[in-house]
Scaffold this motif. Sequence first.
Motif, PDB file in Angstrom:
ATOM      1  N   ALA A  89      33.448  30.404  35.395  1.00  6.61           N
ATOM      2  CA  ALA A  89      33.373  30.644  36.829  1.00  6.61           C
ATOM      3  C   ALA A  89      34.197  31.851  37.238  1.00  6.61           C
ATOM      4  O   ALA A  89      33.864  32.551  38.199  1.00  6.61           O
ATOM      5  CB  ALA A  89      33.856  29.407  37.588  1.00  6.61           C
ATOM      6  N   GLY A  90      35.281  32.114  36.522  1.00  8.61           N
ATOM      7  CA  GLY A  90      36.164  33.215  36.868  1.00  8.61           C
ATOM      8  C   GLY A  90      36.338  34.183  35.724  1.00  8.61           C
ATOM      9  O   GLY A  90      35.533  34.225  34.788  1.00  8.61           O
ATOM     10  N   ARG A  91      37.410  34.961  35.773  1.00 10.49           N
ATOM     11  CA  ARG A  91      37.689  35.946  34.746  1.00 10.49           C
ATOM     12  C   ARG A  91      38.018  35.246  33.435  1.00 10.49           C
ATOM     13  O   ARG A  91      38.571  34.156  33.424  1.00 10.49           O
ATOM     14  CB  ARG A  91      38.845  36.843  35.178  1.00 10.49           C
ATOM     15  CG  ARG A  91      38.561  37.636  36.447  1.00 10.49           C
ATOM     16  CD  ARG A  91      39.815  38.380  36.908  1.00 10.49           C
ATOM     17  NE  ARG A  91      39.549  39.179  38.085  1.00 10.49           N
ATOM     18  CZ  ARG A  91      39.660  38.724  39.332  1.00 10.49           C
ATOM     19  NH1 ARG A  91      40.030  37.476  39.536  1.00 10.49           N
ATOM     20  NH2 ARG A  91      39.398  39.508  40.359  1.00 10.49           N
ATOM     21  N   VAL A  92      37.698  35.909  32.329  1.00 12.08           N
ATOM     22  CA  VAL A  92      37.970  35.356  31.001  1.00 12.08           C
ATOM     23  C   VAL A  92      39.057  36.216  30.359  1.00 12.08           C
ATOM     24  O   VAL A  92      38.907  37.438  30.245  1.00 12.08           O
ATOM     25  CB  VAL A  92      36.706  35.346  30.118  1.00 12.08           C
ATOM     26  CG1 VAL A  92      36.998  34.678  28.776  1.00 12.08           C
ATOM     27  CG2 VAL A  92      35.568  34.620  30.842  1.00 12.08           C
ATOM     28  N   SER A 110      33.334  31.794  45.280  1.00  9.69           N
ATOM     29  CA  SER A 110      31.991  32.175  44.831  1.00  9.69           C
ATOM     30  C   SER A 110      31.573  31.345  43.635  1.00  9.69           C
ATOM     31  O   SER A 110      30.406  31.204  43.356  1.00  9.69           O
ATOM     32  CB  SER A 110      31.954  33.662  44.463  1.00  9.69           C
ATOM     33  OG  SER A 110      32.826  33.917  43.379  1.00  9.69           O
ATOM     34  N   ALA A 111      32.540  30.823  42.890  1.00  8.70           N
ATOM     35  CA  ALA A 111      32.229  30.006  41.718  1.00  8.70           C
ATOM     36  C   ALA A 111      33.426  29.151  41.378  1.00  8.70           C
ATOM     37  O   ALA A 111      34.574  29.493  41.679  1.00  8.70           O
ATOM     38  CB  ALA A 111      31.852  30.887  40.528  1.00  8.70           C
ATOM     39  N   GLU A 112      33.181  28.014  40.718  1.00 10.42           N
ATOM     40  CA  GLU A 112      34.249  27.122  40.309  1.00 10.42           C
ATOM     41  C   GLU A 112      33.770  26.350  39.092  1.00 10.42           C
ATOM     42  O   GLU A 112      32.611  25.924  39.025  1.00 10.42           O
ATOM     43  CB  GLU A 112      34.604  26.173  41.450  1.00 10.42           C
ATOM     44  CG  GLU A 112      35.796  25.294  41.170  1.00 10.42           C
ATOM     45  CD  GLU A 112      36.220  24.510  42.415  1.00 10.42           C
ATOM     46  OE1 GLU A 112      37.221  23.785  42.331  1.00 10.42           O
ATOM     47  OE2 GLU A 112      35.549  24.643  43.461  1.00 10.42           O
ATOM     48  N   GLY A 113      34.634  26.164  38.105  1.00  9.35           N
ATOM     49  CA  GLY A 113      34.226  25.458  36.898  1.00  9.35           C
ATOM     50  C   GLY A 113      35.358  25.357  35.895  1.00  9.35           C
ATOM     51  O   GLY A 113      36.478  25.808  36.154  1.00  9.35           O
ATOM     52  N   PRO A 114      35.102  24.764  34.724  1.00  9.18           N
ATOM     53  CA  PRO A 114      36.152  24.589  33.710  1.00  9.18           C
ATOM     54  C   PRO A 114      36.714  25.927  33.238  1.00  9.18           C
ATOM     55  O   PRO A 114      36.012  26.947  33.211  1.00  9.18           O
ATOM     56  CB  PRO A 114      35.416  23.869  32.570  1.00  9.18           C
ATOM     57  CG  PRO A 114      34.212  23.268  33.212  1.00  9.18           C
ATOM     58  CD  PRO A 114      33.823  24.198  34.317  1.00  9.18           C
ATOM     59  N   ALA A 115      37.988  25.920  32.836  1.00  9.28           N
ATOM     60  CA  ALA A 115      38.656  27.144  32.389  1.00  9.28           C
ATOM     61  C   ALA A 115      38.489  27.383  30.897  1.00  9.28           C
ATOM     62  O   ALA A 115      38.676  28.509  30.428  1.00  9.28           O
ATOM     63  CB  ALA A 115      40.142  27.082  32.724  1.00  9.28           C
ATOM     64  N   VAL A 116      38.164  26.338  30.121  1.00 12.05           N
ATOM     65  CA  VAL A 116      38.043  26.469  28.669  1.00 12.05           C
ATOM     66  C   VAL A 116      36.654  26.016  28.245  1.00 12.05           C
ATOM     67  O   VAL A 116      36.190  24.930  28.659  1.00 12.05           O
ATOM     68  CB  VAL A 116      39.121  25.644  27.933  1.00 12.05           C
ATOM     69  CG1 VAL A 116      38.944  25.756  26.422  1.00 12.05           C
ATOM     70  CG2 VAL A 116      40.513  26.112  28.338  1.00 12.05           C
TER      71      VAL A 116
END
Length: 1013
Positions: free
Chosen positions: A628-631, A697-703
Amino acid sequence: MIDAGGPSEEVDPAPTGRGSTSAGSERTDRPPSGQYDAFLSYSHADDRVAVAVERGLSRLMKRWHQRRAMRVFLDRNNLAANPDLWGWITDALDGSRCFILLASPHSAASPWVGLEVDHWMRTEPDRGRFLIVLAHGTIAWGEGDFDWNATDALPARLRGWFTAEPKWVDLSWAQGDVGLSTRHGAFRRALAELASPIHRVPVDDIEGEDLRQHRRTTAIRRFAIAFLVLSLVVVSGLLGYTAVLRNDVEAQRDAASSRDLASRSEAIGDDDPELARLLAVAAHEISPTGQARAAQLAATLRPGLAVLAPGGGAVGALAFSPDGKSLVVGTADKAMTVWDVTTLRRVGEPVTGHEAPPTSIAFSPDGGLLATGDGVDVRLWRLADRRPVEPERLDLDPDQDAPPAVDTAHRITFSRDGNLLLSTAASGAQIRMWDLATRTVTRPYVPSFGRVAAAFTADGGHLATLSDDGYLNFLRTGDWAGNPARIHENGSRNGTGPAVAISSDGRVLATVGSDAVLRFWDVATGQRLGEPITGRVDTDRTATVPAIAFAPDSVLFVAADHGGTVRLWDAAGQQPVGEPLRGHTGTVTTTEFSPDGQLLATGSADGTVRLWRVSLHRSAVAPLAGHAGRVFAVAFSPDGRMLATGGDARREAAIADRPYPCADVGWDMCFIGDQGAEPLSAGNITWWTAGEERPWSAEGPAVHLWDPARREHIAALDAGTTAVRAIVFDTDGTTLIAGGLTRGKGIFGTRFHGVLHAWQTDTRQPRTHTLHTDQTVRSLARHPDRHTLTVAADLSDENATGRTVFEWNLSTGKLSRTHLTDTAAYSTTSSTDGRVVAAGLRDGRVTMWRDAAPTELKGHGGPVGAVAISPDATTLATTSDDGTVRLWNVADGTRIGDPLIGHVGPVYAAAFSPNGEILATGGGDHSVRLWHLPTRRQLAPPHMAHHGTVRSAAFSPDGRTLATAGDDGGVRLWDTGPTTDPQRSLCATTDRTLSAEEWARYAPGLPHRTPCR
């Protein structure tokens, strides 16, 4: 003996058979009478035993000064090219004192063995000189003759010839023995039995004399060797010195030639990709210089694959077969040629039958039909037999009221289901469509103005059409009803004709009008995507219709212009991808992707077809999507079967009236939580008041976990509210560890904690370790003991104190060693044996601990974003905000050469290939670059790029994949497999070698070599 190939071949038993001369002619150059002690007759199936027998007889009892003990006629040694083969054989038979038959079922069936036996029986009545050696098979004696029911190793011609049982030598045991020589006891005894009647010496005397001669020869040889050794001692100094000088000169010559060929290879590049590959391979074969190796690696990464030359003039049309194995090309000589895509060779003869040069070629979706248009009519073919389907030409006019068919077959295409065939005109304003089941044509569609281009929509029920006056229309295929809208200006530039293309998923429409402007459109909404693109699709009089096409998976789009330049675009973002493909010297008239999307074919007015590999372009625009975000971190499991990625769990939506409070660019760190993007400022206090709402704008797991081979998502791991900045597997891959920061409560506001999460990769069960309040994990490095990690931490508060480089025990959840305090560390790495640890610091220094002893490395002018140790633990690579990549000697901390310069802006990521030869780096200029460390040269073309800052890079354990990730949220997998064995990769895509003429041109003065053979 000549074995003619077995019993099925008929051989004339008369002397005038094969190889004989006509009656009355003279036979010259015959072997003199009495020249041979024995004639060996055998089948070539028994070649190994025959050679051993001939060699053994010539050596048995040989005196030291003799060339051979006896001379045995063996066809492979004694026959020369001549016009009278049978004459030579009969003279050899007549000139031999004895006849040796190497008996076996093969020789019994050989007609030539039979001829030789017949000749001997007719000319030599003495049966005592006819000797038999059993190679394999069976010989049995019966009552007064051989038992022919049991015997299969003798020619039937011997039936009744022997009046008494002969003694034969049995070598049937030798079929599986590979060491037949006179030193072999059993074989020497058999040779003695065979040589006894030839030499007229008892068998025991032969063996004794052979041993005596062997001892005498050995003594003479030892004396000669001793004399030679003494002589060599005298001259070896001079010869050795001369040899050293000669070898040194030759080595320098070869190295210079290798470097020259490597330079030529890189200079040629994609102009002639096959020649460039061959020169790179030849350079390395002549001398494995660093330049030659770099040339090979660079060649594996270039997009150019091959240049096909049909030889019929300008290329007007081409098409891949649906299975991707064949490419059909139409040329100006009105012919079509078929090419094998694997071997890059032409298949069969050209296909003819058109009255004009083909301008369009299309396969039906099932591959059963090939449709071609030549500007006059449309024809259907079967590619298998290259014959027209009946009827040969499709009817152009459904009734007499239809407009005349003028250039109506300029562009043709099948509907997605293969039931309909569409044809558009080059100059006549009309569209025709056939129902292929009935071969009937609908009434033509005539636009309001000028020429028209058309393409089937994904559902097949409509056509997207664009006419010269710039009007776009979606027509129902049944009744041509539509609602046109003007989207282009009527430009009439250089005769540029309208062109349309629809992506395979049916979502995006690309149009080029007569104004030579490229536009992209959302098919569902009719809204334009991105800005109009000018100066990229101009044509000339040789190609009035621009060459454009979507890749089969709708990921890439290609457009060409009259200068011979081909450009690839991100079909979703309408942005160019990488550098243009250059090589054509004339207008690109046609282009098409292979069905799997890995190859691109382009045809040109220069008479050539070029094939391009677009795997790197595809990787640039087709990332693994799920974050969802930066990696910020990527890591492969030790077996390479799993890829782990970590980053932010959210991405903040753009706000038009105010900037982001924390852009998370450069070296700043943000925490994106429920209250928005919270910057880690002095005291770690958030800038936002409680209760303020922030849009996402987006949301989700980080890993996330991925299968890199299949490019498939495996699982998402729960890391709570952690913003992940580092990720690593333990040494056996059973545990995954992610590090970052999470938010907690403090006395004066929100505070942040460093945190480590560990999961069992099979059960996905987590363990959480909370670190010191002022620490935020930036980087992790694993140790070989599985339980220890090196942690690099940032002290977000510049006034804070604490550990910044330390070791953490995952089993106990406690600190095990501290390397550095108070100075923020942005990166860390560890050697595979755990003896060397290095960390990159915020103040530009690098600290390296070798067996816990620190060494400070200075040279960077800004924060050090990445550190990496080569697999052999000899080289340390560091990257920095100053845009440089530096190499250091791990043993003593000294610099290795000058910095690697190429990135524009900070460099955040670095990773060594498994063999340590290549270093991958990523930076703020959105690029991923590959460096050949022995020559310090950049290998990767600039199109290995992201749409944002590149934060992390990692090679798979086999070196065949490079994973990169960054601020755009995508994880890209680059195919680096060809670099693991560049010579093999280059030769696998080259179906020829360098000719003698090419070698003389590019490597004069060196012996001709044949690279890739």
